[in-house]
Every structure is written in C-alpha cells, then in structure tokens.
Design a protein around this motif. Structure first.
Motif, PDB file in Angstrom:
ATOM      1  N   THR A 181     -20.159   8.441  20.114  1.00  0.00           N
ATOM      2  CA  THR A 181     -20.501   8.057  21.484  1.00  0.00           C
ATOM      3  C   THR A 181     -20.233   6.577  21.724  1.00  0.00           C
ATOM      4  O   THR A 181     -19.654   6.185  22.748  1.00  0.00           O
ATOM      5  CB  THR A 181     -21.975   8.381  21.778  1.00  0.00           C
TER       6      THR A 181
ATOM      7  N   SER B 285     -22.723  11.407  15.398  1.00  0.00           N
ATOM      8  CA  SER B 285     -22.187  11.706  16.733  1.00  0.00           C
ATOM      9  C   SER B 285     -22.549  10.599  17.720  1.00  0.00           C
ATOM     10  O   SER B 285     -21.833  10.380  18.708  1.00  0.00           O
ATOM     11  CB  SER B 285     -22.696  13.057  17.236  1.00  0.00           C
TER      12      SER B 285
ATOM     13  N   TRP C 158     -24.216  16.475  18.229  1.00  0.00           N
ATOM     14  CA  TRP C 158     -24.163  16.899  19.635  1.00  0.00           C
ATOM     15  C   TRP C 158     -25.049  18.127  19.896  1.00  0.00           C
ATOM     16  O   TRP C 158     -24.906  18.790  20.917  1.00  0.00           O
ATOM     17  CB  TRP C 158     -22.728  17.227  20.071  1.00  0.00           C
TER      18      TRP C 158
ATOM     19  N   LEU D 173     -18.990  21.488  20.699  1.00  0.00           N
ATOM     20  CA  LEU D 173     -18.811  20.394  21.661  1.00  0.00           C
ATOM     21  C   LEU D 173     -17.676  20.697  22.634  1.00  0.00           C
ATOM     22  O   LEU D 173     -17.786  20.428  23.835  1.00  0.00           O
ATOM     23  CB  LEU D 173     -18.522  19.091  20.920  1.00  0.00           C
TER      24      LEU D 173
ATOM     25  N   GLN E 270     -20.475  14.660  27.691  1.00  0.00           N
ATOM     26  CA  GLN E 270     -21.189  13.655  26.897  1.00  0.00           C
ATOM     27  C   GLN E 270     -20.613  12.256  27.126  1.00  0.00           C
ATOM     28  O   GLN E 270     -21.360  11.273  27.184  1.00  0.00           O
ATOM     29  CB  GLN E 270     -21.123  14.026  25.411  1.00  0.00           C
TER      30      GLN E 270
ATOM     31  N   ASP F  63     -30.522  16.720  22.747  1.00  0.00           N
ATOM     32  CA  ASP F  63     -30.465  15.760  23.856  1.00  0.00           C
ATOM     33  C   ASP F  63     -31.535  14.685  23.688  1.00  0.00           C
ATOM     34  O   ASP F  63     -32.176  14.268  24.640  1.00  0.00           O
ATOM     35  CB  ASP F  63     -30.613  16.472  25.202  1.00  0.00           C
TER      36      ASP F  63
ATOM     37  N   THR G 213     -11.001  14.024  22.433  1.00  0.00           N
ATOM     38  CA  THR G 213     -12.288  13.640  21.838  1.00  0.00           C
ATOM     39  C   THR G 213     -12.138  12.567  20.768  1.00  0.00           C
ATOM     40  O   THR G 213     -13.151  12.092  20.239  1.00  0.00           O
ATOM     41  CB  THR G 213     -12.972  14.861  21.196  1.00  0.00           C
TER      42      THR G 213
ATOM     43  N   ALA H 207     -26.737  17.840  25.137  1.00  0.00           N
ATOM     44  CA  ALA H 207     -26.338  18.589  23.958  1.00  0.00           C
ATOM     45  C   ALA H 207     -25.161  19.498  24.299  1.00  0.00           C
ATOM     46  O   ALA H 207     -24.925  19.842  25.460  1.00  0.00           O
ATOM     47  CB  ALA H 207     -27.508  19.425  23.450  1.00  0.00           C
ATOM     48  N   SER H 208     -24.427  19.908  23.266  1.00  0.00           N
ATOM     49  CA  SER H 208     -23.275  20.779  23.495  1.00  0.00           C
ATOM     50  C   SER H 208     -23.689  22.142  24.048  1.00  0.00           C
ATOM     51  O   SER H 208     -22.893  22.801  24.719  1.00  0.00           O
ATOM     52  CB  SER H 208     -22.495  20.963  22.197  1.00  0.00           C
TER      53      SER H 208
ATOM     54  N   PHE I  39     -17.796  18.926  26.273  1.00  0.00           N
ATOM     55  CA  PHE I  39     -17.001  17.729  26.503  1.00  0.00           C
ATOM     56  C   PHE I  39     -16.062  17.951  27.684  1.00  0.00           C
ATOM     57  O   PHE I  39     -15.493  19.027  27.836  1.00  0.00           O
ATOM     58  CB  PHE I  39     -16.196  17.412  25.238  1.00  0.00           C
TER      59      PHE I  39
END
Length: 316
Positions: free
Chosen positions: A138, A134, A63, A201, A102, A66, A216, A93-94, A99
C-alpha cells in the motif's frame, strides 16, 4: 490539544499515553458496516511551533482485513515524540472490494488528510507513508502513483517486506516456503492458488490474466520522479519472498529514482526480526540515486533511527 481532541472529528482518547482521534471517516462506508473507510489520528502529546509532518501508516493483513489502522498505535509511540502526527489508515479487504479499490482507498485517505490539514494542525506539504507486508505494498503503491491534482502525493515511503510482482512470488519462495504458506492458508498452489491472497485481491486466479496483474506491481510505476523509498526485507521471509523487494529496488534503480534497500539475513516476516540487532551481522544496504548505486555490508543498521533519518532527509 485536549480541547482539539474533544471537539473535532471524533471521540478523544489516549492510547499508550498518546492523544488519538479515532474512527474518522475519510470516505463513505462501502460496504455498509465495513471499517475500510476509517482512520485514526495520533497527535503528539506536546504542542508544536508549527503544523506537524504526517506519517501515514497502514498495517498488512494479506488484504484480508479492513483493520490497517489498528496497528498504528505502536508506530505513534515511536514517531509522535519525534514530532510527527501519525495517521493510521484502514483500507477495504479483498472480500469487500477488489483491486484497484485498495489503491483508491489510500489515495482518498491522503486527500482527506490534506483537505483537513488545517483542522488538525497538519502540514499538507510534509506527508510520508509507511506499512508492512500488504501495508508495505500500500505504501509503495501510494508513493509511486500519487499525483498533485487531486493531491494524493507523498514525500517519501517506507515499505517493510512488500509484495510486488505477484506472478513471480512462487518461484522466489525460500526452501520450504511453499509448504509453509500452503499450510498457513489452506492452499495447494501457494501464491498462484486461485484462493491465494493475491488472487482474492484481483478477483481471479492471478496466472490466468497476467496483463491485468501488472497493474498491482509498484515496480511498474517506477520513475525518476518517484519520491524516496526505503525498503526493508528479511531474507528468510516465508510469506512474502525476499526477491519481491529486490525486484522493486532494481526497478527504482533502473528508473533513476532514490531508494534505500535493507536486505537482512536471518529475518522473517516480522518488523521486530528485521530491526533486531541480532540479525544485523552481514546485512546489506543498497542505496541508489539518479542511477548511481552505493552498497555497504554490515552498516548502517536497519533501525527506527535509520527510518527516522531517512524520512527527515526526505522532508527537508
């Protein structure tokens, strides 16, 4: 096909001999200048008799980047000749958003592709998703949280070594794994570190707010209505411990979902190692559907052909 690529949505190009429409915006840029709102669409070089099934890919980065769409070219090289359109999708990206941004991003990308299916010759009823690390998270999250209205559902998912239960990652690390992970990321407390990828994240140290971390975990969304999910994980993974996929598979089995789990000895955090026949001596395949489980050792082998067969069965 060349006329389509040159005229719709973005610049036309070829990558590894595959036509690709690049830098399509599925959402506004947030933050400005970021790339977590973009996708690339890799189309088969030859025309089809009907709309194309779509394989959505998002690559992993912990994360921290991007650029999830950038690794889709290798997936397109494999699946375009099988008649799939491959959509490489980047999410934020984090460091750009925490979160659930994402998850919202991948859902928005799925909706955008469905809304524009007619423009690109895509079949809105045949969407599947895949990712690694990651990006595997997703894929699993998208599959288990997709809904019909607005339409963000997919028909199947393939997750390579996905993180799932962040709070159990440290206790599942293999011997030497914590030290390796700390050295790679400059940490002292592995996944539980306040500066770990998982803490970044969420935007807070994960062990301080465990109830919020649960959102998550793809396993927390497991149900009998879930689309079929394939999980592949190396037992020697020192980034995302193998036990993370065990937790996800067990949750899917308990819920009565359809799932296949390849547990591969000798393989680390690398698709090539997971799919390498040299590591396919004594690997275990767990398959479950409706609460009934079948376990085999040594066969079938994890391979792109096995992935393709899994997706084909889900779509048909």
């Amino acid at each position: 096909m060349d006329d389509l690529i040159g005229s719709i949505g973005g610049p036309g190009d070829t990558l590894l001999g595959v036509p690709v429409i690049t830098e399509l915006s599925y959402a506004p840029a947030d933050p400005p200048g970021g790339r977590g709102h973009l996708l690339d669409l890799h189309l088969p070089a030859t025309t089809s008799d009907g709309p194309l099934p779509v394989l959505i890919w998002s690559g992993g980065s912990g994360w921290m980047a991007d650029n999830g769409k950038d690794s889709a070219d290798l997936i397109a090289e494999i699946f375009n000749p099988m008649g799939y359109a491959v959509a490489g999708v980047s999410i934020r990206a984090s460091s750009q958003a925490v979160f659930p941004a994402q998850l919202h991003d991948i859902q928005a990308a799925i909706r955008w592709l469905r809304e524009h299916a007619d423009d690109y010759g895509l079949d809105p009823a045949r969407f599947v998703i895949m990712g690694d690390s990651s990006g595997g998270w997703t894929a699993a999250m998208a599959a288990l949280t997709g809904v019909d209205d607005p339409p963000s559902a997919v028909r199947a998912a393939v997750a390579f070594y996905p993180p799932t239960n962040f709070l159990q990652m440290d206790e599942q690390m293999p011997p030497g794994g914590r030290e390796f992970f700390n050295s790679m990321f400059g940490l002292t407390a592995c996944h539980d570190d306040p500066a770990s990828p998982e803490s970044a994240l969420l935007g807070f140290p994960i062990q301080t707010r465990p109830e919020e971390v649960r959102a998550t975990d793809p396993a927390s969304y497991a149900s009998a209505a879930a689309p079929p999910i394939m999980i592949l994980h190396g037992q020697d993974d020192r980034f995302v411990p193998h036990g993370q996929s065990v937790l996800l598979y067990n949750a899917l089995r308990a819920a009565g979902a359809t799932a296949t789990f390849y547990s591969v000895p000798g393989a680390g955090h690398d698709r090539r190692e997971v799919l390498d026949p040299a590591n396919h001596i004594g690997h275990t395949v767990y398959r479950t559907a409706g609460g009934t489980e079948r376990i085999t050792v040594g066969a079938p082998a994890p391979s792109w052909e096995a992935v393709a067969d899994f997706l084909r069965a889900a779509l048909h």
